[in-house]
Design an enzyme around this catalytic site. Sequence first.
Site, PDB file in Angstrom:
ATOM      1  N   ASP A   1      37.192  40.358  31.931  1.00  0.00           N
ATOM      2  CA  ASP A   1      38.023  39.791  32.965  1.00  0.00           C
ATOM      3  C   ASP A   1      37.215  39.186  34.074  1.00  0.00           C
ATOM      4  OD1 ASP A   1      40.197  39.926  31.323  1.00  0.00           O
ATOM      5  OD2 ASP A   1      40.724  42.100  32.290  1.00  0.00           O
TER       6      ASP A   1
ATOM      7  N   CYS B   1      24.676  39.322  70.820  1.00  0.00           N
ATOM      8  CA  CYS B   1      24.169  40.839  70.456  1.00  0.00           C
ATOM      9  C   CYS B   1      24.142  40.722  68.757  1.00  0.00           C
ATOM     10  CB  CYS B   1      24.848  42.071  71.058  1.00  0.00           C
ATOM     11  SG  CYS B   1      24.692  41.698  72.760  1.00  0.00           S
TER      12      CYS B   1
ATOM     13  N   ASP C   1      46.209  39.261  32.617  1.00  0.00           N
ATOM     14  CA  ASP C   1      45.710  40.038  31.212  1.00  0.00           C
ATOM     15  C   ASP C   1      46.577  41.120  30.480  1.00  0.00           C
ATOM     16  OD1 ASP C   1      43.644  40.795  29.318  1.00  0.00           O
ATOM     17  OD2 ASP C   1      43.497  42.396  30.556  1.00  0.00           O
TER      18      ASP C   1
ATOM     19  N   CYS D   1      28.268  41.148  73.216  1.00  0.00           N
ATOM     20  CA  CYS D   1      28.623  39.722  72.993  1.00  0.00           C
ATOM     21  C   CYS D   1      28.312  39.202  71.840  1.00  0.00           C
ATOM     22  CB  CYS D   1      28.201  38.967  74.323  1.00  0.00           C
ATOM     23  SG  CYS D   1      26.516  38.641  74.379  1.00  0.00           S
TER      24      CYS D   1
ATOM     25  N   ASP E   1      41.762  43.598  34.644  1.00  0.00           N
ATOM     26  CA  ASP E   1      41.187  45.024  34.886  1.00  0.00           C
ATOM     27  C   ASP E   1      40.007  45.066  34.130  1.00  0.00           C
ATOM     28  OD1 ASP E   1      42.213  45.256  32.144  1.00  0.00           O
ATOM     29  OD2 ASP E   1      42.034  47.487  32.656  1.00  0.00           O
TER      30      ASP E   1
END
Length: 817
Positions: A715, A113, A516, A110, A711
């Site tokens: 950035d 836990c 970008d 549950c 990327d």
Amino acid sequence: MSEFNATQCFHCGLPVPKGAEFTLLIDGKVRPMCCKGCEAVAKAIIEGGMGDYYKFRTENAPTGRELVPDFLQQVAIYDNETVQGSFVRRDTATGTDEREADLILEGITCAACIWLNERHLAALPGVLEVAINYTTHRARVKWDNGRIRLSEILEAVSRIGYLAHPYDPNRQQLLLEQERRLHIRRLGLAGVLGMQVMMIAVALYLGAFSGIEEHFRQFFHWLSLGLTLPVILYSAQPFFRTAWRDLQRLQAGMDVPVSLGMSLAFAGSVYATFTGHGEVYYDSVCMFVFFLLTGRYFELVARKRAAEASESLVHSVPAMATRLGDDNEECLVAVAELEVGDRVRVRPGETVPADGLIIDGQSSIDESLLTGESLPVKRGREEHVIGGAINIESPLLIRIEQVGQDTVLSGILRLLDRAQTEKPRITQLADRTAAWFVLVVLMLAGSVAVYWWQADPAHWLPITLSVLVVTCPCALSLATPTAVTAATGKLIRSGLLATRGHALETLARATHIVFDKTGTLTYGRLNLIDSVVADGHDEQGYLAIAAALETGSEHPIARAIRRAAGDGKRQASDIQNTPGAGLTGDIDGQTYWLGTPLFIETETAQKCNAEALQRLRVSGNTVIALGSRKSVLALFAFGDELRNDAAEAVADLKAAGKQVVLLSGDHLAVAQHVAGKIGIDEVYGDLLPEDKLEQVSRLQKQGAVVAMVGDGINDAPVLAAAQVSIAMGGGTQLAAASADMLLLSDRLTGLPEGLRMAQRMLWVIRQNLFWAIAYNLLALPAAAAGYIAPWMAALGMSASSLIVVGNALRLLRNQRN
């Protein structure tokens, strides 16, 4: 201690053996324990300040009788460096020996836990982070190996009565299968016994019209009671446990009115059976439990279907690999035994066992499972391949570069697990709304009961029961999580990975898509195509200086310079980076600057040749300059290739009503050249990282919801500032770590596909919420007025939940619009 002999163990619930004298003071009372193990586990929990666990738990804990001794003898092996190589990820960047691993927890029953284990592990000295997924029972633990060993963490888990093992997909499947079987058993029992009760109920209904002798009617009532008891005591237990837990926390969960309704109906029926007066509702109780369990079962199936994508990723790595020895003799070894530097042979049809570099051979590689790219890609010597990809055509000889938790596949799984652990904002809002709705329903049901008790006492119970049952907010609570889970699972198959819970919801609301340029709209595979150097000097000599300054950089320009410099490398010292502008460093006692022409002119006060700059920037080339205190030494022009589908992706986004913007650190003329080719109208060039941040902030102040696509390292700040950020899978790790989503493939068209899926998901959520609210608005007055019988309420509530789940599963279909 004889008074405890007939009781159950307070920790695990097993009977306390005669003569046992194991007790513990918990919550001011002496609690019996069945064995030394349970006593030790309970003592660890209490001494750890986590006694609230016993208030919140809805299931007994697993017994500590045999777990601790056997387990502790085995965990030491997990400290072995070789063994850890297959499932532990090391991070030495911080100067410490930080490690991270996925563990699977046994004994979770549950939410209490989860609470107990998270608090217990987080309190251990040396444990840095811990997060546990209740759905998968997986724990992601990060620790400082200099302060605590993995075996000590596993032992700590066992001390509070649970078992933790390194994550094993087979063990995970076993647990899911156990959950499914338990659910089927509860559902099957409710269905079989419910049908018998229904047949008796039909006989009673017909008897009421045609006449039935009293002793037969009483016999049928007793028979119905006997058949309904297992349904209440076994099948309906999950609802009662959850409701009791919510009440202990003073919360109004959706199982509270459900359990209250069932309890009222069953208690009223038992009273009528014993006294021989009044109506019985055993058929309604059984039908209600059956329909509700059916709805929950389909929810479980939906979650499993949505999770299939990640599970297929787990199983994509083979168990064995063909390793070559020093004498080139082949040897079949377990993938877990592979080490960095090993050479492996991958034959056609086989799966690449780990990330590596092709050192011999050329073939087509199927990476669809990881990137969503349906077509195989060509790979040859000196090219990288990732573990989990399938070799299609020819044998390959691969040198292993990353194993275990350092592979790309493991990184994807960690991000996916994080996304599935987090709750989207709309889900949190629906949960809070459901809680308030339950309170309103309970108050309304009380008012209805009082009214009918005074107006027509014979009908107060069935009408109150109908109100409680028909207004169960199951559909309201299921409306969003099922849709989000289905959409996330669907998207990963097309190469777009949501790493944060809110990502899809925010993407659907995005008004501006900001790109970008280098590595995003272009492939980022820059090549030196032209240069201008000072008279009488050597281009290769200046390239060697530039390559020395770019040592260690991941930027595409850095890689292009190092390729162009070839073997003519030199050593630079005291290198300093100005993000988005350039680098400064010393070589042989002289300081050099490498970066944008503006950076060189600002730092050295030396002007670049304007005519040469203009010529090199023709066709959108990126130009950087190398300078010293005395002069501008060289201008280098790098050409890049636009992604094939960049124009199509931009057109799709614009057609969807999004404003597309390009922010670039390159010269404005270069950025405009690229934007003109792919149809972007709003372009900004010559931007430093802080300038990009300012542009995004400006849009946000105007009310825009910005989705940023990038990327590179530069950035990362702007990715973090955007409402939702998308990093290219082939970009830098820093950008990926800052992003809410990862585009795993090279296809930019995956972005509009993701946008469409996010919008469909939001539309489905709105449909589900509309249905749930409209259903309750119509059903509630009808039930309160006495027009809906309890069995009709049960049918209507369950049908409402199934409609919501079925609507969410439509997201798994292939549909473009």
